[in-house]
Design a protein around this motif. Structure first.
Motif, PDB file in Angstrom:
ATOM      1  N   GLN A 128       0.819  -1.213   0.000  1.00 29.59           N
ATOM      2  CA  GLN A 128       0.000   0.000   0.000  1.00 29.59           C
ATOM      3  C   GLN A 128       0.853   1.263   0.000  1.00 29.59           C
ATOM      4  N   LEU A 129       0.641   2.077  -1.014  1.00 27.75           N
ATOM      5  CA  LEU A 129       1.259   3.395  -1.102  1.00 27.75           C
ATOM      6  C   LEU A 129       0.177   4.396  -1.514  1.00 27.75           C
ATOM      7  N   PRO A 130       0.085   5.521  -0.844  1.00 27.02           N
ATOM      8  CA  PRO A 130      -0.975   6.481  -1.193  1.00 27.02           C
ATOM      9  C   PRO A 130      -0.633   7.243  -2.467  1.00 27.02           C
ATOM     10  N   PRO A 131      -1.606   7.546  -3.296  1.00 22.46           N
ATOM     11  CA  PRO A 131      -1.349   8.424  -4.452  1.00 22.46           C
ATOM     12  C   PRO A 131      -0.890   9.797  -3.969  1.00 22.46           C
ATOM     13  N   VAL A 132       0.012  10.406  -4.721  1.00 28.05           N
ATOM     14  CA  VAL A 132       0.604  11.667  -4.292  1.00 28.05           C
ATOM     15  C   VAL A 132      -0.448  12.748  -4.081  1.00 28.05           C
ATOM     16  N   GLU A 133      -1.517  12.735  -4.883  1.00 28.48           N
ATOM     17  CA  GLU A 133      -2.534  13.779  -4.765  1.00 28.48           C
ATOM     18  C   GLU A 133      -3.397  13.625  -3.514  1.00 28.48           C
ATOM     19  N   GLN A 134      -3.331  12.438  -2.862  1.00 31.44           N
ATOM     20  CA  GLN A 134      -4.115  12.237  -1.642  1.00 31.44           C
ATOM     21  C   GLN A 134      -3.338  12.577  -0.367  1.00 31.44           C
ATOM     22  N   VAL A 135      -2.030  12.833  -0.506  1.00 30.47           N
ATOM     23  CA  VAL A 135      -1.191  13.110   0.654  1.00 30.47           C
ATOM     24  C   VAL A 135      -1.254  14.598   0.988  1.00 30.47           C
ATOM     25  N   GLU A 136      -1.714  14.897   2.190  1.00 28.65           N
ATOM     26  CA  GLU A 136      -1.742  16.282   2.647  1.00 28.65           C
ATOM     27  C   GLU A 136      -0.375  16.714   3.168  1.00 28.65           C
ATOM     28  N   LYS A 183      -5.546  13.389   3.015  1.00 32.18           N
ATOM     29  CA  LYS A 183      -6.537  14.465   3.040  1.00 32.18           C
ATOM     30  C   LYS A 183      -7.859  14.025   3.655  1.00 32.18           C
ATOM     31  N   ASN A 184      -8.102  12.703   3.683  1.00 32.49           N
ATOM     32  CA  ASN A 184      -9.333  12.194   4.300  1.00 32.49           C
ATOM     33  C   ASN A 184      -9.179  11.973   5.807  1.00 32.49           C
ATOM     34  N   GLY A 185      -8.019  12.372   6.372  1.00 30.86           N
ATOM     35  CA  GLY A 185      -7.790  12.243   7.807  1.00 30.86           C
ATOM     36  C   GLY A 185      -7.093  10.965   8.212  1.00 30.86           C
ATOM     37  N   GLN A 186      -6.956  10.009   7.301  1.00 33.77           N
ATOM     38  CA  GLN A 186      -6.302   8.743   7.612  1.00 33.77           C
ATOM     39  C   GLN A 186      -4.783   8.925   7.667  1.00 33.77           C
ATOM     40  N   THR A 187      -4.129   8.126   8.507  1.00 28.16           N
ATOM     41  CA  THR A 187      -2.667   8.124   8.587  1.00 28.16           C
ATOM     42  C   THR A 187      -2.143   6.758   8.180  1.00 28.16           C
ATOM     43  N   ILE A 188      -1.197   6.732   7.257  1.00 29.31           N
ATOM     44  CA  ILE A 188      -0.518   5.500   6.861  1.00 29.31           C
ATOM     45  C   ILE A 188       0.878   5.542   7.464  1.00 29.31           C
ATOM     46  N   TYR A 189       1.156   4.590   8.331  1.00 28.30           N
ATOM     47  CA  TYR A 189       2.426   4.572   9.072  1.00 28.30           C
ATOM     48  C   TYR A 189       3.178   3.291   8.739  1.00 28.30           C
ATOM     49  N   ARG A 190       4.446   3.428   8.378  1.00 31.44           N
ATOM     50  CA  ARG A 190       5.301   2.283   8.103  1.00 31.44           C
ATOM     51  C   ARG A 190       6.690   2.542   8.665  1.00 31.44           C
TER      52      ARG A 190
END
Length: 678
Positions: free
Chosen positions: A364-372, A438-445
Motif C-alpha cells: 500500500q502506497l498512497p497516491p501523491v494527490e491524496q497526501v496532505e 486528506k481524508n484524515g487517515q494516517t498511513i504509518y510504516r
C-alpha cells in the motif's frame, strides 16, 4: 419496596466480618506503614529531601510506591477469594445454599462485608494523614484534597479489583483458579494486544506494533493493574472520565456477579470453569496465547520463519493439552486432539494469508494527490512521536511540497521492492514513514534497512529545505527567548559563553543557514564536532530528566531562582561561516580545542579486541608539531573506519602537559601523519 430476600443479610455480613476481620486489620496496619508512618519519617528529613524533590509529600502515592501498589493489588483479590471460599467446596456450598436465603442476598451480603473490610482501612489511614498534616503544619506540602484524592483513587481501584475477583469466583470452581484467572484476565487486554501486534510485526513488512499499541490507544487504561503503577506521578492521576468509568465498572461487575451466581450450579465446585459455554473460550484462549508466545520466542531467538512455525505448533499443542488437562482434571486428553487439528488448519490458513499479504498492506502506497503532508525520519516510532509532539507544541513543519512527496514515494517503493534484500541485512538502521492523507487517515510504516542503503533516493530528500525544517529544531527556536549560548569544546574544560542579544541572533541565523547548506554527505559524516552548543531558554519550571526532540538533545537546569530549557546542538567542522564569525568576534580561543591546549598526541594501530588496551603499551607514533596536531584535530573521527581490514583501525589519543588523556578518536589511513614510521 424491595423484598427482604433481595437485601443484604445482617447475619451473613457480621459472620464474614468476624471470620475475616484479620484481613481488615492487616490492611489497616499495612496502609499505616506506607503512608502515615512514612510522612512522620519524612518530616525529619524535609530540608534534605526538598533539595532534589520539589514536594516530597505529593503525590501521596509516592510513599513506598511499590508496596502501596502491591497491597492494593493483592488485598482486594484475597478478600474476594476468602469470601467465596465456601463456593469452591461441595460440602460447604450445599450447607450455605440450604439456608433460607436467596443467592442475591448471599452475594450482596458478601459485597457489603468485603466493602467494609477494604473501605475502613483506607478511611482510617486518610484520617490519620490529615491529623498529621495539621499537627506538623504540612499544609504547604499537601492538603485535604490530596488525601481525598488518594483515598478516593485507592477505594475505586480496590473495589474494582474486588468485584472483578468476585465475578471471576462465580465462574470458576476453585480458589486457585479464581486468583490466577483474575490477574490473567486483568492483564489480558494489554498482554494479548502486545502478543498479537508483536507477531504481526514479524509477519507484515513495514508494520510496527508500537504505533498501534501507543498511538492514542492508551492500553494502560484498560487494566487497573498497569494504571495503578502510574499513580506515583502527579500528571498521571485519575481523570474525571476514568473515575466515571471505574464507577460504571463497579456497578456492572456487581450486576454480573449476581447474574453469574444465580446461574451457577452447586456441583460446579472444584471445576476449573463453572459454565460449560466458557470452557471452549478458555481452552482456545490458552491455546492461542501460548501459540503466539512460543512463536514469538523462536522468532526472536532464531530470526527465522521456519523456526517461528515450529514455535507456533509446539506452543499451541502445549497450550491445548494444558487447557484440556485443567478442564478434564485428567491426563487422558489425547482423544480430543482432533479438535486441535481443526484449530491448527485455521491458524495455518490465517498465517498463509499474512505471508501472502492478501489485503495488500505491504504494497500500500498512497497516491501523491491524496497526501496532505508526511513525515520521514531515521528512527522508529518514538522518533516519530517526539516529532509529532513537538510539531503540536511549536508548529514544526512537515513535508507538503508535491515534488518532495513524489521523491519520498519513490524511496518507499524501492524499499518495498527490495524486501528480501532488506530483511537479510546484518546491520541496519530504521526508517519511518507517516503519511497524513486528506481524508484524515494516517498511513504509518517503519523499516529496518541495511546501513548505507538507498542513498541515491535519500539524498535529494534529506537535502531539501523542507526536510531540514521538519527535522531540525533550530528552525523552531525563537532567538528572543534564548538567554545565552554556550560553546563547550570537546575534550577540554573551557567554554565560550555568549549573552549579547545581537550575537545570539547572529549565531542562530548562521546555524540555520549552515544547516540549510549541508549536503547529504556532510550530514552523515563521522567527523567529531568541535564543540557542543547549548541554547539556554528560560522556562517556568525545570524537569529533572533529559529528553530528546527530533534533531537535538534537550535538558533542563535550575539555579534555584530560574529554570532553563537547554537545547544541545553540535558545532560541526564544516560549519565554516560559524567558524569565521567566532574568530571575528573573539570567541574562537574558548570555543574549540586548539593545538596549544595539547602537549602531544599518540597514534596507534589497534585491532578491535585491543580497543581498551592502554595506547601507551601499543606500537605507534607521537605527534607534537602544532600544524600536525591541528591537521589531526581537523580530521578526527568520532568512530572507527576500518582502514586495512575489519579488525584494525587507527586510533589517536591527545594528552595534556600532565600526561593525562583529554580526547581520543580515530583517523582514516590517508590522514595519519608519519605513516611510514610503522
Amino acid at each position: 419496596m424491595l423484598s427482604k430476600s433481595l437485601l443484604p443479610n445482617k447475619g451473613i455480613i457480621l459472620n464474614d466480618l468476624k471470620r475475616y476481620n484479620w484481613i481488615g486489620i492487616s490492611y489497616t496496619l499495612l496502609l499505616l506503614f506506607v503512608l502515615p508512618l512514612q510522612i512522620i519519617m519524612n518530616v525529619n528529613k524535609l530540608e534534605e529531601r526538598t533539595s532534589y524533590i520539589s514536594n516530597p509529600f505529593k503525590p501521596l502515592f509516592y510513599f513506598q510506591g511499590e508496596l502501596q501498589e502491591f497491597f492494593i493489588l493483592a488485598i482486594p483479590v484475597l478478600t474476594a477469594i476468602f469470601l467465596l471460599r465456601y463456593l469452591q467446596e461441595k460440602r460447604s456450598v450445599d450447607m450455605v445454599h440450604a439456608l433460607p436465603l436467596t443467592r442475591v442476598t448471599l452475594c450482596s451480603s458478601h459485597v457489603v462485608a468485603g466493602t467494609l473490610l477494604l473501605l475502613l482501612p483506607v478511611l482510617l489511614t486518610g484520617l490519620l494523614s490529615w491529623v498529621m498534616m495539621v499537627a506538623f503544619n504540612l499544609q504547604a506540602y499537601y492538603a485535604l484534597s490530596d488525601i481525598a484524592q488518594w483515598a478516593g483513587t485507592t477505594i475505586l481501584i480496590s473495589m474494582t479489583l474486588f468485584l472483578f475477583a468476585l465475578f471471576v469466583g462465580m465462574v470458576t470452581g476453585t480458589s486457585v483458579a479464581q486468583g490466577i484467572l483474575t490477574y490473567i484476565t486483568l492483564f489480558l487486554p494489554v498482554g494479548l494486544t502486545v502478543l498479537v501486534l508483536s507477531n504481526v510485526e514479524r509477519l507484515l513488512y513495514g508494520f510496527q506494533g508500537q504505533y498501534y499499541m501507543e498511538d492514542g490507544n492508551k492500553l494502560e487504561y484498560f487494566t487497573p493493574i498497569i494504571r495503578l503503577f502510574q499513580l506515583g506521578f502527579d500528571e498521571k492521576m485519575l481523570q474525571s472520565s476514568e473515575i466515571m468509568a471505574y464507577l460504571f465498572s463497579i456497578v456492572l461487575l456487581f450486576g454480573l456477579a449476581i447474574v453469574a451466581y444465580k446461574k451457577r450450579k452447586s456441583e460446579a465446585a472444584t471445576q476449573a470453569i463453572a459454565f460449560d459455554f466458557l470452557k471452549p473460550i478458555f481452552k482456545y484462549g490458552v491455546t492461542f496465547c501460548t501459540m503466539l508466545l512460543s512463536g514469538l520466542y523462536f522468532w526472536e531467538i532464531q530470526n527465522d520463519f521456519l523456526w517461528a512455525i515450529f514455535g507456533y505448533i509446539v506452543g499451541s499443542l502445549f497450550g491445548y493439552l494444558l487447557a484440556e488437562i485443567i478442564l478434564q482434571k485428567s491426563f487422558k486428553v489425547l482423544a480430543s486432539l482432533k479438535n486441535y487439528l481443526i484449530y491448527l488448519l485455521i491458524m495455518a490458513g490465517l498465517l498463509a494469508g499474512f505471508e501472502a499479504d492478501v489485503f495488500g498492506y505491504e504494497r500500500q502506497l498512497p497516491p501523491v494527490e491524496q497526501v496532505e503532508q508526511l513525515y520521514i525520519g531515521e528512527g522508529g516510532y518514538y522518533t516519530y512521536l517526539r516529532w509529532r509532539e513537538y510539531a503540536m507544541e511549536e508548529a514544526a513543519t512537515a513535508i507538503t511540497e508535491k515534488e518532495n512527496i513524489e521523491k519520498v514515494l519513490q524511496l518507499h517503493e524501492a524499499i518495498i521492492q527490495n524486501k528480501t534484500y532488506n530483511e537479510n541485512a546484518q546491520s541496519y538502521y530504521s526508517l519511518t514513514f507517516a503519511y497524513q492523507l486528506k481524508n484524515g487517515q494516517t498511513i504509518y510504516r517503519s523499516y529496518a534497512l541495511p546501513e548505507a542503503s538507498y542513498d541515491q533516493y535519500k539524498k535529494p530528500i534529506f537535502e531539501s529545505i523542507e526536510y531540514k525544517h521538519m527535522q531540525f529544531a533550530i528552525f523552531n527556536v525563537d532567538a528572543n527567548d534564548v538567554e545565552r549560548i554556550v560553546f563547550e569544546p570537546q575534550g577540554i574544560s573551557k567554554k565560550a559563553v555568549i549573552t549579547d542579544r545581537a550575537h545570539i541572533q547572529e549565531i542562530i541565523t548562521i546555524l540555520r543557514q549552515e544547516t540549510e547548506d549541508e549536503s547529504y554527505e556532510q550530514m552523515r559524516d563521522d567527523n567529531m564536532p568541535w564543540a557542543r552548543i547549548e541554547l539556554w531558554r528560560l522556562v517556568e519550571e525545570a524537569s529533572p530528566e533529559m529528553t530528546y526532540r527530533y534533531g537535538v538533545d534537550q535538558s533542563y537546569r535550575s539555579d534555584g531562582k530560574q529554570s532553563y530549557e537547554i537545547m544541545h546542538l553540535n558545532w560541526k567542522k564544516h560549519y565554516k561561516e560559524l567558524e569565521q564569525w567566532l574568530q571575528e568576534k573573539g570567541y574562537w580561543q574558548d570555543a574549540r580545542i586548539l593545538p596549544e591546549d595539547i602537549a602531544y598526541a599518540r597514534i596507534v594501530k589497534t585491532e578491535a579486541e585491543k580497543e581498551w588496551v592502554d595506547p601507551k603499551l601499543l606500537p605507534g607514533v607521537e605527534v607534537t608539531k602544532p600544524d600536525e596536531l591541528e591537521a589531526c584535530l581537523q580530521q578526527l573521527l568520532g568512530r572507527p573506519l576500518y582502514a586495512v581490514s575489519q579488525d584494525e583501525n587507527y586510533r589517536i589519543i591527545f594528552y595534556n602537559k600532565n600526561d593525562g588523556e583529554i580526547l581520543s578518536g580515530y583517523l582514516k589511513q590517508e590522514n595519519v601523519p608519519l605513516l611510514s614510521a610503522w
